[in-house]
Every structure is written in C-alpha cells, then in structure tokens.
Write an enzyme that holds these catalytic residues in place. Structure first.
Site, PDB file in Angstrom:
ATOM      1  N   GLN A 101       0.858  -1.183   0.000  1.00 21.27           N
ATOM      2  CA  GLN A 101       0.000   0.000   0.000  1.00 21.27           C
ATOM      3  C   GLN A 101       0.895   1.233   0.000  1.00 21.27           C
ATOM      4  O   GLN A 101       1.848   1.321   0.776  1.00 21.27           O
ATOM      5  CB  GLN A 101      -0.908   0.029   1.229  1.00 21.27           C
ATOM      6  CG  GLN A 101      -1.896   1.191   1.183  1.00 21.27           C
ATOM      7  CD  GLN A 101      -2.759   1.276   2.426  1.00 21.27           C
ATOM      8  OE1 GLN A 101      -2.341   1.838   3.432  1.00 21.27           O
ATOM      9  NE2 GLN A 101      -3.956   0.712   2.363  1.00 21.27           N
ATOM     10  N   TYR A 171      -6.598  10.550   3.960  1.00 21.21           N
ATOM     11  CA  TYR A 171      -5.218  10.874   3.595  1.00 21.21           C
ATOM     12  C   TYR A 171      -5.220  11.769   2.348  1.00 21.21           C
ATOM     13  O   TYR A 171      -6.270  12.158   1.846  1.00 21.21           O
ATOM     14  CB  TYR A 171      -4.400   9.602   3.415  1.00 21.21           C
ATOM     15  CG  TYR A 171      -4.192   8.848   4.714  1.00 21.21           C
ATOM     16  CD1 TYR A 171      -3.590   9.474   5.806  1.00 21.21           C
ATOM     17  CD2 TYR A 171      -4.621   7.534   4.874  1.00 21.21           C
ATOM     18  CE1 TYR A 171      -3.407   8.812   7.011  1.00 21.21           C
ATOM     19  CE2 TYR A 171      -4.448   6.860   6.082  1.00 21.21           C
ATOM     20  CZ  TYR A 171      -3.838   7.504   7.149  1.00 21.21           C
ATOM     21  OH  TYR A 171      -3.669   6.855   8.338  1.00 21.21           O
ATOM     22  N   ARG A 219      -7.839   1.892  -2.402  1.00 21.48           N
ATOM     23  CA  ARG A 219      -8.627   1.909  -1.163  1.00 21.48           C
ATOM     24  C   ARG A 219      -9.393   3.214  -1.085  1.00 21.48           C
ATOM     25  O   ARG A 219      -8.808   4.302  -1.174  1.00 21.48           O
ATOM     26  CB  ARG A 219      -7.718   1.761   0.056  1.00 21.48           C
ATOM     27  CG  ARG A 219      -8.490   1.537   1.352  1.00 21.48           C
ATOM     28  CD  ARG A 219      -7.618   1.110   2.508  1.00 21.48           C
ATOM     29  NE  ARG A 219      -8.375   0.269   3.431  1.00 21.48           N
ATOM     30  CZ  ARG A 219      -7.913  -0.207   4.574  1.00 21.48           C
ATOM     31  NH1 ARG A 219      -6.664   0.063   4.946  1.00 21.48           N
ATOM     32  NH2 ARG A 219      -8.664  -0.957   5.343  1.00 21.48           N
ATOM     33  N   GLY A 316      -8.339  -7.722   9.203  1.00 23.61           N
ATOM     34  CA  GLY A 316      -7.244  -6.897   9.684  1.00 23.61           C
ATOM     35  C   GLY A 316      -6.783  -7.275  11.068  1.00 23.61           C
ATOM     36  O   GLY A 316      -5.835  -8.030  11.260  1.00 23.61           O
ATOM     37  N   CYS A 343     -10.820  -4.545  20.990  1.00 28.83           N
ATOM     38  CA  CYS A 343     -10.591  -3.711  22.175  1.00 28.83           C
ATOM     39  C   CYS A 343      -9.759  -2.468  21.889  1.00 28.83           C
ATOM     40  O   CYS A 343      -9.841  -1.481  22.628  1.00 28.83           O
ATOM     41  CB  CYS A 343      -9.933  -4.541  23.267  1.00 28.83           C
ATOM     42  SG  CYS A 343      -8.186  -4.949  22.952  1.00 28.83           S
ATOM     43  N   CYS A 347      -3.297  -2.495  19.521  1.00 25.33           N
ATOM     44  CA  CYS A 347      -3.072  -2.015  18.151  1.00 25.33           C
ATOM     45  C   CYS A 347      -3.229  -0.500  18.067  1.00 25.33           C
ATOM     46  O   CYS A 347      -2.251   0.237  17.892  1.00 25.33           O
ATOM     47  CB  CYS A 347      -4.013  -2.738  17.182  1.00 25.33           C
ATOM     48  SG  CYS A 347      -5.757  -2.755  17.682  1.00 25.33           S
ATOM     49  N   CYS A 359      -0.857  -6.714  20.312  1.00 19.93           N
ATOM     50  CA  CYS A 359      -2.203  -7.250  20.533  1.00 19.93           C
ATOM     51  C   CYS A 359      -2.244  -7.779  21.949  1.00 19.93           C
ATOM     52  O   CYS A 359      -1.383  -8.576  22.343  1.00 19.93           O
ATOM     53  CB  CYS A 359      -2.521  -8.364  19.541  1.00 19.93           C
ATOM     54  SG  CYS A 359      -4.100  -9.215  19.870  1.00 19.93           S
ATOM     55  N   LYS A 427     -19.465  -5.706  24.808  1.00 16.85           N
ATOM     56  CA  LYS A 427     -18.197  -6.324  25.180  1.00 16.85           C
ATOM     57  C   LYS A 427     -18.281  -7.843  25.330  1.00 16.85           C
ATOM     58  O   LYS A 427     -17.366  -8.473  25.866  1.00 16.85           O
ATOM     59  CB  LYS A 427     -17.680  -5.688  26.475  1.00 16.85           C
ATOM     60  CG  LYS A 427     -17.521  -4.172  26.364  1.00 16.85           C
ATOM     61  CD  LYS A 427     -16.751  -3.578  27.507  1.00 16.85           C
ATOM     62  CE  LYS A 427     -15.287  -3.878  27.422  1.00 16.85           C
ATOM     63  NZ  LYS A 427     -14.508  -3.240  28.499  1.00 16.85           N
TER      64      LYS A 427
END
Length: 640
Positions: A101, A171, A219, A316, A343, A347, A359, A427
């Site tokens: 990318q 972006y 994207r 992802g 959560c 990340c 993570c 949650k």
C-alpha cells in the site's frame, strides 16, 4: 462450509489461493528511514504461513513528507529496494500475493513526525494534528503525482505483485477528492471532475511506469461519515473514473480521522458493518471488491461472499490476534481460532502513541523473530492460583514448554475480572478469549479446577515446585465515605457477576472504565442511573474509539453523568454530593467502582513457607489490566 472463502480469485492475472486478505495496518515495525527490518518481515511472513491469500503491507510513504508515523516502510528512494526485495522473496515462498500500500498522509500528520508543516489541498487542519497545513502548489501536486508513480515502480522492482493506492481514510488523495477537506478553486477543486483529477493522474502515472500486468488496487472510503464529506452515492459516481484510469480492484472502507470509529471500528461496532457499502460498489463495477470492517469470524465472511456483496474479505485485526486463522478455518478447527475482540488497546492504543503495535491477546505479535517456545529440560510441577486471563495464559505456555500444570479457581467461572468486563453492552466477545484459553488447556491435558479456593494446606498437599499467583484483586470499599457500609451499597464486581440485584434508582460512584461500563450495563436494563466522578472526565482509561462508543451508549441510555463531583455521604435512600453538582441524589442502590487492592496475602503466606511464588496481574498491582496480566503470565511461563 467455506467454499466461497477458499475458492481462488484472479486479480489482474494474479491468482489468489483464497479470498482471505490482510489489509494494511500501521504497526511501526520498520526503521525510521523507511528501510525494512527483520521484525517487519517476520510479522508478515507469519501471516503468509498462516494461509492468507493476499497480504497488503502498511502505508509505504511515497516521500518522507508523506509519513504519518515515524517507523513506516518507505520506497521513496532506490536504496530502500533491496531490503524489501528480500522481504517479498520470503513472502512468496508461501504462495501469497503481496501488495504494497502506498500513500501520502497529507494533513493527517504533524511537524513532530515530518519536521515541517504537512501538505494538503487546503489550509484546514486535521482535527488530530496541531499544525496548520501548507496549501499545495500546482508544482507540488505534480511532484507528488510523480512520487506515487516512482514509489510504485520501486515496489515492482522490489518484487511486489502490485500496489494499493490509499485513497481513503482522509489521507492526501482523499483530501483532494472530498469537499470536506478540499476548498480549492483551481483545476483540482470544486466540482467532482476536478476533485478526482489528482487520483486519476496518480493512477495513470503508475500505469505508465509499471505496465499493465501490475496490480493497482485502490482503497476508498465509501462514506466518510463526516459533515460535508463524501457519501456512498458520491463514491459510486467516482469508481468508474478510477476504473477507466487503470485500477485493478476496489478496497471498500469508510471514514476519515474525524470519524475514526469508522476507520478502525471497535467492539461497539457490529460485524461486517459496511458490507452493504461494498455491495453498492459492486453494482457499478466489474472489478473485484474487497470488504473490510470488523471481520473476525470466517463464517461471517463466507456469508458475505455467498450473498454476493464482495469478492474478498479483509481480516485486519483478526490477523493480529491469530495470524493462522485461514489454516485453522480451512481445517474446520474453529475452536482453535483466537478471536479479535475489537478492544483497540494494543493495536490502536500503541498507534496513538507512535510506538510499535501489539495485541493484548497475542504476546507473539511483533516478536515473531525474537521469541521461540522451547521445551524445557527441567520440567516442574506448577500450581496456578486463579483462572483469569493471566493465570490461564501462564498455564498454557508453561504446559506447552513441558511443565506439569494445574489451575485452581475459587469462582464458578473462569475468566476472573476479564469475564466481568464482558458483561456490559458491546463487550460480550471478551468471553471468546477465555473459552479459547480453556480449549487450549484441554488440548494440553491441563486440569482447571473451579469453585475451589487455594489454601496453604492445599498447597502443602500438592507440593508444587513453582506457584504462579494470579489471584486477582478485591474491590475497595472506601470507609472515609459515611454510609459506605450500608446494606444497599454494593460493588461493581458483584453487580456484573450477578451476585446482587439493584433497585430502579442507582448511583454509581467512580467514573473510570469499570464504573462507566457498569452504569451502562444497568441503564441498558432500564435502571435510572447517575454516575458520579471526582475528575472532569469519565472513562479516561479507555482507548479513544471504544471510549467514544461507551460515551455514546451512556448518552443513548440516558445515564446522568456528574463530573467534578465528590460524594459526601451515603444515606438510606440517597447520596449527598458536592462540587459541580451539589444535591442529594435519590438512590435505591449505590454501586462502588473506586478501584481495587491486590490480593497479596495468600502469595506472601505461601512464599513465607518456602515456596517459589511468582505473582502476576492484579495480584501485583491493582487496578491492572488484561494486557498486563496476559503478558506477565506469558513471560512468567517462558522464564520457568
């Protein structure tokens, strides 16, 4: 069951062995000069070994001024090519299509990262940047177009199968394309044909420099979810022009930094939440369409593919939590898949601090080249006290290393405070991690004994070589508040555990994450809830996007929030407060969420008896968090 997900797909002549894709995610694993590292390579190679059909690496800056983060990969000069050529060679060994990318952050960076004012189509600051951007001149626009083309050419020379132009998430290219951020009145601003000109010129420059046999993905944020931004209907009008310019597939995402909860949705967002946007794009193009957005279960992805809404699915953050998701899914081993819970703590939380990503559920992430799980030559008898996330993690990896492990938990359920964290709205997926841990221990033959409290006598009968004390913490009942010992005063833990019920009017004392989520839980169940917090804000210990979701839920469920307010006294039917709010609030039940203290006594007693005791998690420091507990459990097991 997964015939669509594991069917091959041709993208501009390249064969993908399945439809499972790793999208680009910033992890900050490269050198500051943009060159490749072993950490970056091993991280991606693990996903290739895990069976993903296509991997899209994180944002390769097309120039140093285009970096949004300090340790991004870069292909802005030829010296960077050799390292990434070695990288692509390793990825290709696993029959995986590898895409770079490429992007320019535009205004969504800062002088702290690039050393000068960011570039943008207009002098409108990014909501998350302190800097006023420099409005690009026509010469600078053409320079940037050429930078994109040169970056793509270097990616091809480095062995990438293609590139993906990042034209979404606010972006630089997206900034030109959207009236939200583009207020120019020259040939790059105003009507649609002008706002898409920058993207078209970039695509054509890439095609001219890379040829027709190179994958050029795009994207795009199908809906920017911000006032004045593009919508799905705008995107449907734009895509045919991008297709005509020469793109190979569409990556259908959403959001800009101002709508960051759309860019990286949290646990408060439903699964496959923008699959319908991908479906809308598919209606107006013959190109393959990649759907993103809270995919953490291959069966949900299969359903989206089977319904014709998309051609590929992006996993992802699920690929962070379990990079072997494709292999496990293909073999039908769904119980073996460690599921992302959305959560954000490892990340996005790290990303916000411009440090390498992690993570909380996968301690190997980013350490693939450094950590090896070797069998011990000195197996020990290990007793784990507490079946929370830290204790179970320690048990898993101690057993994998060859130790004889047994776990005891005094409660009916495993999971400890982490299970209680799954009770509030949004949650529930937290429980998937505890279930995965228990499944791992079952495979390893480790016994988990529930509803059994560990005592010094039990320890003496078992005679362990090592004891891992992961026995958590006890909620604090502040004696300094008059009335805190009354019968209608309970703790948040007992409310979440279902050990107590509440009346219809509830005051929750303490506006940290636990208090705010307990208030949300009670309000969802139609309690009239007032949340009292001494500080000026609530839930400040939560990461940005889940915090937004929590605050929105509290507002929707009509929780009254009193910040800058102190409790003076708890009476039989009310709570007296002072500060920004000065009144006597009616209350049938008062819920305390003012912290906890470590359960140190048992560990200290056993240690004094001569045992080797390793203390982890909340038993060390409270309040702690699941990330620390899991990490401490993991590394404690490695050190045995």
């Amino acid at each position: 069951m997964l015939k669509h997900l594991f069917s091959p797909l041709l993208v501009n002549g390249k064969r993908l062995k399945n439809r499972m894709v790793v999208p680009a995610m910033v992890m900050n694993y490269c050198n500051e000069d943009g060159t490749c590292t072993e950490r970056f390579t091993a991280y991606h190679e693990t996903k290739a070994k895990g069976g993903f059909g296509m991997i899209i690496t994180e944002d390769f800056a097309v120039s140093p001024l285009g970096k949004g983060f300090k340790n991004l990969p870069g292909l802005w000069n030829d010296d960077q090519i050799p390292g990434f050529k070695a990288f692509t060679d390793r990825i290709h060994q696993h029959d995986t299509v590898i895409i770079a990318q490429i992007y320019h952050a535009g205004r969504q960076t800062s002088a702290a990262v690039i050393g000068q004012a960011p570039w943008a189509p207009s002098a409108i600051p990014c909501p998350f940047s302190p800097d006023m951007p420099h409005e690009m001149t026509l010469a600078e626009i053409q320079e940037t177009v050429s930078n994109f083309g040169d970056c793509a050419r270097r990616a091809k020379e480095a062995g990438f199968d293609g590139i993906e132009i990042h034209g979404g998430h606010g972006y630089l290219i997206a900034q030109f394309m959207s009236p939200y951020s583009n207020k120019r009145t020259d040939q790059y601003g105003g009507p649609l044909q002008n706002r898409i000109r920058f993207a078209q010129e970039i695509i054509r420059d890439i095609r001219r420099k890379c040829g027709e046999d190179f994958i050029v993905g795009y994207r795009i944020s199908c809906d920017e979810f911000v006032t004045g931004g593009r919508t799905i209907e705008d995107t449907k009008a734009i895509v045919p022009y991008l297709e005509e310019a020469g793109i190979s597939y569409i990556n259908a995402t959403a959001g800009v930094y101002r709508s960051f909860n759309a860019v990286i949705p949290s646990m408060f967002t439903r699964h496959a939440w923008i699959a319908d946007l991908a479906a809308e794009v598919k209606k107006i193009t013959t190109l393959p369409v990649l759907s993103v957005g809270r995919y953490n279960d291959p069966r949900v992805a299969e359903a989206v593919l089977a319904s014709g809404k998309a051609d590929m699915i992006a996993f992802g953050r699920q690929s962070l939590t379990d990079p072997y998701t494709p292999v496990k899914a293909k073999e039908g081993r769904f119980d073996d898949i460690r599921t992302c819970i959305g959560c954000h703590h490892g990340c996005v939380g790290n990303l916000m601090q411009n440090v390498p990503g992690a993570c909380i559920l996968n301690p190997f992430l980013g350490m693939e080249s450094e950590i090896t799980l070797e069998k011990t030559t000195d197996p020990k008898k290990v007793l784990v006290i507490g079946a929370g996330p830290g204790g179970l993690e320690a048990a898993i990896y101690a057993a994998k290393r060859g130790h004889d492990v047994k776990v005891f938990e005094k409660e009916r359920w495993a999971g400890g405070a982490f299970r209680l964290a799954a009770i509030p709205p949004g949650k529930g997926e937290i429980t998937t991690f505890t279930v995965w841990q228990l499944h791992e221990l079952e495979k390893l033959g480790v016994q988990v004994v529930l509803e059994t409290e560990v005592t010094p006598e039990l320890v003496d009968s078992l005679k362990p070589d090592v004891i891992i004390a992961a026995n958590g913490a006890t909620p604090i009942v502040p004696k300094k508040i008059p009335g805190s010992d009354k019968a209608h005063v309970v703790t948040a833990n007992d409310v979440l555990a279902g050990k107590v019920n509440t009346g219809s009017r509830v005051v929750v004392i303490g506006g940290g994450d636990v208090g705010a989520e307990t208030a949300n839980h009670l309000a969802l169940n139609l309690r009239q809830v007032t949340l009292v917090e001494m500080l000026d804000e609530i839930a400040t210990d939560e990461v940005i996007v889940p915090r937004w979701g929590l605050l929105e839920d509290l507002d929707q469920h009509k929780v009254r929030v009193c910040t800058g307010t102190t409790v003076q006294e708890i009476k039989d039917g009310s709570v007296v407060v002072s500060g920004k709010t000065n009144e006597e609030i009616p209350a049938d039940t008062v819920v305390l969420a003012v912290g906890s203290r470590p359960n140190k006594e048992l560990g200290e007693t056993i240690k004094a008896a001569g045992y080797d005791v390793r203390v982890i998690g909340d038993a060390v420091k409270a309040p702690n968090n699941a990330w620390n507990a899991i990490s401490e459990g993991f590394y404690t097991a490695l050190e045995l």
